[in-house]
Design a protein around this motif. Structure first.
Motif, PDB file in Angstrom:
ATOM      1  N   GLY A  20      22.735  63.110  44.541  1.00 36.06           N
ATOM      2  CA  GLY A  20      22.191  64.190  43.727  1.00 36.06           C
ATOM      3  C   GLY A  20      20.896  64.727  44.303  1.00 36.06           C
ATOM      4  O   GLY A  20      20.651  65.948  44.302  1.00 36.06           O
ATOM      5  N   GLY A  23      21.569  66.998  47.058  1.00 36.26           N
ATOM      6  CA  GLY A  23      22.034  68.281  46.541  1.00 36.26           C
ATOM      7  C   GLY A  23      20.900  69.150  46.053  1.00 36.26           C
ATOM      8  O   GLY A  23      20.884  70.365  46.284  1.00 36.26           O
ATOM      9  N   VAL A  24      19.908  68.545  45.380  1.00 32.30           N
ATOM     10  CA  VAL A  24      18.772  69.334  44.895  1.00 32.30           C
ATOM     11  C   VAL A  24      17.998  69.922  46.062  1.00 32.30           C
ATOM     12  O   VAL A  24      17.574  71.077  46.030  1.00 32.30           O
ATOM     13  N   ARG A  27      20.462  72.820  48.284  1.00 30.06           N
ATOM     14  CA  ARG A  27      21.096  74.024  47.746  1.00 30.06           C
ATOM     15  C   ARG A  27      20.074  75.061  47.358  1.00 30.06           C
ATOM     16  O   ARG A  27      18.960  74.712  46.934  1.00 30.06           O
ATOM     17  N   SER A  36      23.065  69.182  40.424  1.00 28.99           N
ATOM     18  CA  SER A  36      22.607  67.986  41.135  1.00 28.99           C
ATOM     19  C   SER A  36      21.640  67.187  40.285  1.00 28.99           C
ATOM     20  O   SER A  36      21.625  65.951  40.343  1.00 28.99           O
TER      21      SER A  36
ATOM     22  N   THR B  16      31.296  63.169  43.814  1.00 30.81           N
ATOM     23  CA  THR B  16      29.913  63.647  43.883  1.00 30.81           C
ATOM     24  C   THR B  16      29.626  64.325  45.212  1.00 30.81           C
ATOM     25  O   THR B  16      28.937  65.357  45.265  1.00 30.81           O
ATOM     26  N   ILE B  20      28.286  68.474  45.741  1.00 28.19           N
ATOM     27  CA  ILE B  20      27.158  69.064  46.455  1.00 28.19           C
ATOM     28  C   ILE B  20      27.593  69.839  47.689  1.00 28.19           C
ATOM     29  O   ILE B  20      26.765  70.485  48.316  1.00 28.19           O
TER      30      ILE B  20
END
Lengths: 102, 196, 320
Positions: A20, A23-24, A27, A36, B16, B20
């Motif tokens: 996560g 992802g933060v 993106r 995320s 997951t 992403i």
């Protein structure tokens, strides 16, 4: 129920949290950033549940319920802010939201 | 039975990674729902049935529907997918992947260096003890959570209005989703205590 | 030898439940049309086979032989997955219901919460079907359906919590066992009405069928579907009707409890009564507007459900 070494459960929570986080960072679309963040909160909830299951106490599930409540509030407010951002900037690119008024 | 944990964990991690790396927001959302359901199964395996049910009802069933509403209201279209594809070149991933791997390594090292042998999932903690503890020692937390939900409700209502003061269709959907998530989050464990 | 029995008997139970549930859904095709015709003062299907019973077979042959077409402007993966995403949670819920004292697929200690989780997941099928079709009517139908189903799920959960408080467990078998003295419809009559209304809204039946209103929305969220995927939507709707009827019987009307007949017969009688009630609702009620529907839900049902919860809890506490 199945007996699982606590380390594996915490390692899974760590893996999800780190995914996560990646992802933060990477993106640019604000919706994906919010997704995320949800992944990260869910991973921390998993860590609480694993800990509560190891000590056979309900406190782990309790903390998870509080995290769930907080996630619900955060998602609703975050999405309302996303809608306002979109009305104002006509884009979901978070790099474009880089100046303050006045 | 332990194999179920490893299979679900693999599904959760794979889903997951899918979240992403998708270009389409709805596809990413669907992968996240799969991940949440896999984690709900892991909760059940670890002996937390109430948390498993709440994860499926509230997280996968209400919060993600909020996301779907907003994505559909925004009505992004194929040019958003093309834009995501242009933003997400593979070389973008090098930095975040490196940092993430460093963090993951640190976490795994800390886990391995601690005392070993603790087993999770040895007993199932049902809804009654959770409800008793929630409305017993943690009563203040329940009140604070209700204050937080009230703040979220008022905030979402206020933020969702247009400047002229009219309600938009999107804001009505968000208020519906918020109220549903809040209602479910507060009363499920409360009723779990009942009758005992 | 007993290990073999431990595998064979659950397998037979699982397949039996699935087959009976799907047969009920298929039989409802015929039953609904006959009962609607009865109440609308006309004949239903009566040509194909005795009493028109082979109409089911004719409908299935027709649907299967249709062209299975995915619109070129639709999101193909989501378009195909959406009917399945709606159908699977409904079918899964049949696993936690206790049919007789001996027959149940599983006695989950959170059985009722499992039903609520599965009903939350059916919202996805509807909204994804509407979105993936990439057409205005479908999207509008999908959003309306999602908002309606989300709203009425809140009251459904609240109304069920009264039953849980009286029975002291989420396990459906224990809820039936706890009704040996008095069926819960008597102390929880408002709860039963709220659950019935919410159940009708959840399965998108008249009077809450705005998402797929034939006259207004050109069949709404499943406008672009044809062939077997369309059939899957309708099987899911009939399965939902059967499921809600069985749940009302189990939660409020004592399930398999009853004096003379075997337990399975009692459950069947009560379930058929509520299925007929669903069809009667379709034959009788007009369709409210969307804003009337939503304001009825939030301004009437929610205070009723909350009051029911508070009063039930208060009485239980006072009686202790």
């Amino acid at each position: 129920m199945a007996q699982v070494p606590m380390d594996y459960g915490l390692a899974l929570a760590a893996a999800l949290f780190v995914l996560g986080l990646a992802g933060v960072i990477v993106r640019r679309n604000v919706i994906f950033i919010l997704l995320s963040i949800e992944i990260m909160m869910n991973a921390s909830g998993l860590a609480f549940i694993v800990a509560g299951s190891r000590w056979r106490q309900p406190d782990g599930q309790l903390m998870f319920i509080f995290i769930l409540t907080m996630a619900a509030v955060e998602v609703s407010l975050g999405l309302a802010l996303v809608l306002r951002l979109y009305h104002r900037l006509k884009t979901l690119d978070i790099d474009r939201a880089d100046r303050m008024r006045g | 039975m332990g194999a179920i944990f490893y299979i679900s964990a693999a599904v959760a991690v794979a889903a997951t990674v899918g979240v992403i790396t998708r270009y389409n927001a709805v596809h990413a959302l669907l992968y996240l729902i799969v991940s949440l359901l896999a984690i709900s199964l892991i909760f059940y395996i670890l002996g937390a049935p109430l948390a498993a049910a709440l994860e499926a009802i509230i997280y996968a069933g209400a919060i993600m529907v909020l996301f779907i509403f907003v994505i559909m209201i925004l009505n992004l279209g194929p040019q958003a997918v093309r834009r995501e594809r242009s933003w997400l070149k593979p070389r973008m991933w090098v930095g975040p992947a490196a940092l993430a791997l460093i963090l993951a390594g640190e976490l795994v090292y800390l886990l391995e260096s601690g005392p070993a042998g603790a087993q999770a999932g040895t007993a199932s903690v049902g809804p009654e003890p959770v409800g008793a503890t929630l409305f017993g020692p943690y009563l203040l937390g329940v009140e604070l959570a209700s204050l937080l939900l009230l703040a979220g409700l008022v905030g979402a209502f206020h933020l969702g209005r247009r400047e002229t003061g009219e309600e938009t269709a999107g804001e009505q959907e968000i208020q519906t989703g918020v109220a549903k998530a809040e209602g479910a989050a507060v009363e499920e464990p409360g009723a779990a205590l009942g009758g005992e | 030898m007993s290990e073999l029995r431990n595998i064979i008997v659950p397998l037979i139970t699982v397949f039996g439940v699935i087959i009976i549930a799907m047969s009920m859904a298929a039989g409802l095709i015929w039953l609904e049309r006959r009962l609607l015709a009865l109440w609308q003062d006309r004949y239903g299907p009566n040509r194909v086979g005795p009493f028109g019973l082979l109409q089911v077979l004719a409908d299935l042959i027709k649907i299967i032989s249709k062209e299975d077409w995915v619109p070129p402007f639709a999101d193909a993966a989501v378009f195909v997955v959406a009917p399945a995403a709606m159908f699977i949670p409904v079918l899964l819920t049949f696993a936690v219901i206790s049919y007789t004292p001996g027959i149940a697929v599983t006695d989950l200690n959170i059985g009722l919460l499992f039903f609520l989780a599965m009903s939350s997941l059916t919202v996805y099928g509807v909204v994804l079907a509407g979105w993936a079709s990439d057409s205005k009517y479908s999207l509008l139908g999908g959003m309306r359906a999602a908002a309606q189903m989300l709203s009425y799920e809140v009251f459904m959960s609240l109304s069920l919590m009264g039953v849980v408080m009286l029975a002291g467990s989420f396990d459906l078998r224990q809820i039936v066992e706890a009704q040996r003295g008095l069926w819960y419809v008597v102390p929880q009559f408002p709860g039963m009405l709220i659950f019935l209304t919410a159940g009708v809204a959840e399965t998108r039946r008249l009077p809450f069928d705005l998402p797929e209103a034939e006259g207004e929305l050109v069949a709404g969220f499943h406008a672009e579907y044809s062939g077997m995927k369309f059939a899957l939507f309708f099987i899911e709707e009939y399965l939902g009707i059967t499921l809600v009827s069985v749940l009302i019987s189990v939660l409020f009307f004592g399930g398999w409890l009853g004096p003379l007949l075997p337990p399975l017969a009692w459950l069947a009688i009560k379930t058929m009564f509520f299925i007929s009630l669903f069809i009667l609702l379709r034959a009788t009620f007009p369709r409210p507007r969307y804003d009337q529907l939503m304001s009825f839900g939030w301004k009437v049902m929610l205070p009723l459900a909350l009051t029911n919860l508070v009063v039930t809890g208060g009485i239980i506490l006072a009686a202790r």
